[in-house]
Design an enzyme around this catalytic site. Structure first.
Site, PDB file in Angstrom:
ATOM      1  CE1 TYR A   1     -13.673   3.715  -7.928  1.00 11.37           C
ATOM      2  CE2 TYR A   1     -15.854   3.660  -7.952  1.00 11.37           C
ATOM      3  CZ  TYR A   1     -14.834   3.021  -7.594  1.00 11.37           C
ATOM      4  OH  TYR A   1     -14.866   2.097  -6.934  1.00 11.37           O
TER       5      TYR A   1
ATOM      6  CE  LYS B   1     -13.136  -0.081  -8.835  1.00  8.54           C
ATOM      7  NZ  LYS B   1     -11.703  -0.573  -8.504  1.00  8.54           N
TER       8      LYS B   1
ATOM      9  CG  ASP C   1      -2.211   0.825   1.077  1.00  6.92           C
ATOM     10  OD1 ASP C   1      -1.923   2.015   0.814  1.00  6.92           O
ATOM     11  OD2 ASP C   1      -3.205   0.393   1.226  1.00  6.92           O
TER      12      ASP C   1
ATOM     13  CB  SER D   1     -17.907  -0.869  -8.397  1.00  5.94           C
ATOM     14  OG  SER D   1     -19.111  -0.067  -7.814  1.00  5.94           O
TER      15      SER D   1
HETATM   16  N1  LIG Z   1     -15.801   1.595  -0.557  1.00  7.28           N
HETATM   17  C1  LIG Z   1     -16.593   1.437  -1.532  1.00  7.28           C
HETATM   18  O1  LIG Z   1     -17.675   2.112  -1.581  1.00  7.28           O
HETATM   19  C2  LIG Z   1     -16.124   0.618  -2.814  1.00  7.28           C
HETATM   20  C3  LIG Z   1     -17.311   0.298  -3.560  1.00  7.28           C
HETATM   21  C4  LIG Z   1     -17.067  -0.647  -4.649  1.00  7.28           C
HETATM   22  C5  LIG Z   1     -15.885  -0.811  -4.974  1.00  7.28           C
HETATM   23  N2  LIG Z   1     -14.674  -0.381  -3.974  1.00  7.28           N
HETATM   24  C6  LIG Z   1     -13.308  -0.737  -4.714  1.00  7.28           C
HETATM   25  O2  LIG Z   1     -12.874  -1.482  -3.552  1.00  7.28           O
HETATM   26  C7  LIG Z   1     -11.332  -1.185  -3.632  1.00  7.28           C
HETATM   27  C8  LIG Z   1     -11.281  -0.819  -2.189  1.00  7.28           C
HETATM   28  O3  LIG Z   1     -11.810   0.354  -1.775  1.00  7.28           O
HETATM   29  P1  LIG Z   1     -11.860   0.886  -0.291  1.00  7.28           P
HETATM   30  O4  LIG Z   1     -12.885   1.365   0.363  1.00  7.28           O
HETATM   31  O5  LIG Z   1     -10.892  -0.177   0.629  1.00  7.28           O
HETATM   32  O6  LIG Z   1     -10.819   2.200  -0.679  1.00  7.28           O
HETATM   33  P2  LIG Z   1      -9.565   2.732   0.279  1.00  7.28           P
HETATM   34  O7  LIG Z   1      -9.117   4.012  -0.238  1.00  7.28           O
HETATM   35  O8  LIG Z   1      -9.951   2.570   1.866  1.00  7.28           O
HETATM   36  O9  LIG Z   1      -8.199   1.607   0.055  1.00  7.28           O
HETATM   37  C9  LIG Z   1      -7.867   1.580  -1.258  1.00  7.28           C
HETATM   38  C10 LIG Z   1      -6.037   1.492  -0.583  1.00  7.28           C
HETATM   39  O10 LIG Z   1      -5.333   1.390  -1.851  1.00  7.28           O
HETATM   40  C11 LIG Z   1      -4.131   2.175  -1.558  1.00  7.28           C
HETATM   41  N3  LIG Z   1      -3.797   2.685  -2.902  1.00  7.28           N
HETATM   42  C12 LIG Z   1      -4.194   3.432  -3.977  1.00  7.28           C
HETATM   43  N4  LIG Z   1      -3.792   3.338  -5.201  1.00  7.28           N
HETATM   44  C13 LIG Z   1      -2.335   2.602  -4.653  1.00  7.28           C
HETATM   45  C14 LIG Z   1      -1.216   2.231  -5.612  1.00  7.28           C
HETATM   46  N5  LIG Z   1      -1.078   2.674  -6.866  1.00  7.28           N
HETATM   47  N6  LIG Z   1      -0.373   1.250  -4.855  1.00  7.28           N
HETATM   48  C15 LIG Z   1      -0.518   1.183  -3.544  1.00  7.28           C
HETATM   49  N7  LIG Z   1      -1.614   1.484  -2.826  1.00  7.28           N
HETATM   50  C16 LIG Z   1      -2.539   2.200  -3.303  1.00  7.28           C
HETATM   51  C17 LIG Z   1      -4.797   3.316  -0.779  1.00  7.28           C
HETATM   52  O11 LIG Z   1      -3.607   4.023   0.066  1.00  7.28           O
HETATM   53  C18 LIG Z   1      -5.741   2.648   0.111  1.00  7.28           C
HETATM   54  O12 LIG Z   1      -5.363   2.196   1.352  1.00  7.28           O
HETATM   55  C19 LIG Z   1     -11.187  -0.267  -4.542  1.00  7.28           C
HETATM   56  O13 LIG Z   1     -10.577  -0.647  -5.778  1.00  7.28           O
HETATM   57  C20 LIG Z   1     -12.595   0.629  -4.607  1.00  7.28           C
HETATM   58  O14 LIG Z   1     -12.617   1.263  -6.000  1.00  7.28           O
HETATM   59  C21 LIG Z   1     -15.157   0.388  -2.996  1.00  7.28           C
END
Ligand SMILES: NC(=O)c1ccc[n+]([C@@H]2O[C@H](COP(=O)([O-])OP(=O)(O)OC[C@H]3O[C@@H](n4cnc5c(N)ncnc54)[C@H](O)[C@@H]3O)[C@@H](O)[C@H]2O)c1
Length: 335
Positions: free
Chosen positions: A150, A154, A32, A125
């Site tokens: 965004y 996806k 991360d 998503s």
């Molecule tokens: N939370 C939601 O509502 C939701 C819904 C549908 C899909 N998603 C998808 O689920 C995944 C996780 O979401 P989340 O809510 O845990 O988000 P989050 O932002 O809490 O976690 C994502 C993590 O990825 C890290 N990150 C981003 N780009 C990076 C890179 N290039 N290299 C290394 N680390 C990187 C960030 O620091 C963060 O810790 C994402 O792909 C998001 O699009 C989330």
């Protein structure tokens, strides 16, 4: 113990999945760059698990770092969470989103191919369904034009995965289409870290209840729903985490060059007003809210048909909306 690389593992869903993986006998290796998380999540995970997880601080688009990591660990699979996820920001700075969300997947796939790492679970998503015509949405429901850059990342990532698997690279992939993850680990030690103004309902509710925000605005109460507010399928993050463990187990039983997609939701829709009322009831609190104008681009109602994940992955949600909202508040209090 099978080692699983978790990109974005310090984030909201990744950190909860790390817990579930350990408890199911896997060893998560986290990478991360902390662009949307904090290193102290690792301390919190250690408190929950009683052991320190292996952590690499860096960008998962960095092929050199990935190779170093694979030299040091024999990886059985990857769960690719890392991405930017703020819908609003993606409309202001689309290139940032295309670069990170698509670029990181491309790097991960090339890395997996080169290092012969077979299994991938990808974070997709329900945004790929756009404004659906028929409810609930099944995995066969046609995807619609994305409402934001965004959402488009996806869709594009899903397409890349389909095309890659068709080319027979020897890998097995599942895309999980998450509905609306809420809640937190029942210990209150990890949860969603809100940076800036939350774009999602529940962090806004908890911050308003905590007095961080003065008032919550409900965007429209004149939609065609039971009480006029928008409907979503809210899934507890621990149940969502569990779906990743089930997905990995299922991938392990498949032949090479496998691709499939699963909805991860509860199968129930709740309105924004129901969420606020339930939050108030289970936590014995009042939330200061007002009803405002509709927000452009909002999907009116969406919830998942979960028959496929229930039967194929043998996955069922264990937590109720009440549990989720209790855990969300518990987490807010610990913040
Ligand atoms: N939370 C939601 O509502 C939701 C819904 C549908 C899909 N998603 C998808 O689920 C995944 C996780 O979401 P989340 O809510 O845990 O988000 P989050 O932002 O809490 O976690 C994502 C993590 O990825 C890290 N990150 C981003 N780009 C990076 C890179 N290039 N290299 C290394 N680390 C990187 C960030 O620091 C963060 O810790 C994402 O792909 C998001 O699009 C989330």
């Amino acid at each position: 113990m099978k080692k699983i690389l978790i990109t974005g593992g310090a984030g909201y869903i990744g950190s909860h999945t790390a817990v579930q993986l350990v408890q199911s006998g896997f060893e998560p290796i986290i990478i991360d760059d902390l662009s949307n998380s904090e290193e102290k999540v690792l301390d919190r995970l250690e408190e929950i698990l009683g052991k320190r997880l292996t952590f690499y601080k860096g960008d998962c688009s960095d092929a050199g770092l990935l190779n170093q990591l694979a030299d040091e660990h024999d990886l059985a699979g990857v769960i690719h969470f890392a991405a930017f996820k703020a819908v609003g920001e993606s409309t202001v700075d689309p290139l940032k989103y295309y670069q990170n969300n698509i670029g990181s997947l491309m790097t991960i796939l090339a890395f997996m191919k080169a290092r012969q790492i077979k299994d991938l679970v990808f974070s997709s998503s329900c945004t790929v369904y756009g404004q659906p015509d028929v409810l609930p949405v099944t995995e066969a429901t046609p995807r619609q034009d994305a409402e934001s850059p965004y959402g488009n990342t996806k869709k594009i990532c899903e397409d890349i995965l389909v095309d890659l698997v068709k080319s027979k690279p020897g890998i097995r992939v599942i895309s999980l289409r998450y509905f609306n993850p809420i809640g937190a680990h029942p210990s209150g030690k990890i949860g969603e870290l809100p940076i800036g103004t939350p774009a999602n309902l529940v962090p806004f509710v908890t911050q308003t209840a905590a007095g961080i925000r003065e008032k919550l605005t409900v965007f429209g109460d004149d939609y065609d729903t039971v009480d006029g507010s928008c409907v979503r399928d809210y899934i507890h993050v621990m149940d969502l985490a569990d779906a990743h463990v089930k997905a990995l187990a299922y991938l392990g039983e498949q032949k090479e060059n496998f691709y499939d997609v699963f909805n991860v939701g509860t199968g129930n829709g709740n309105t924004v007003l129901e969420v606020i009322n339930t939050f108030e009831k289970v936590n014995d609190l009042k939330v200061n809210f007002e009803v405002g104008a509709r927000r452009p681009g909002d999907v009116v109602k969406i919830w998942a048909d979960t028959a496929k994940i229930n039967s194929v992955l043998n996955w069922q949600p264990n937590y109720s909306l009440e549990d989720s909202l209790r855990d969300s508040w518990n987490w807010q209090k610990s913040l």
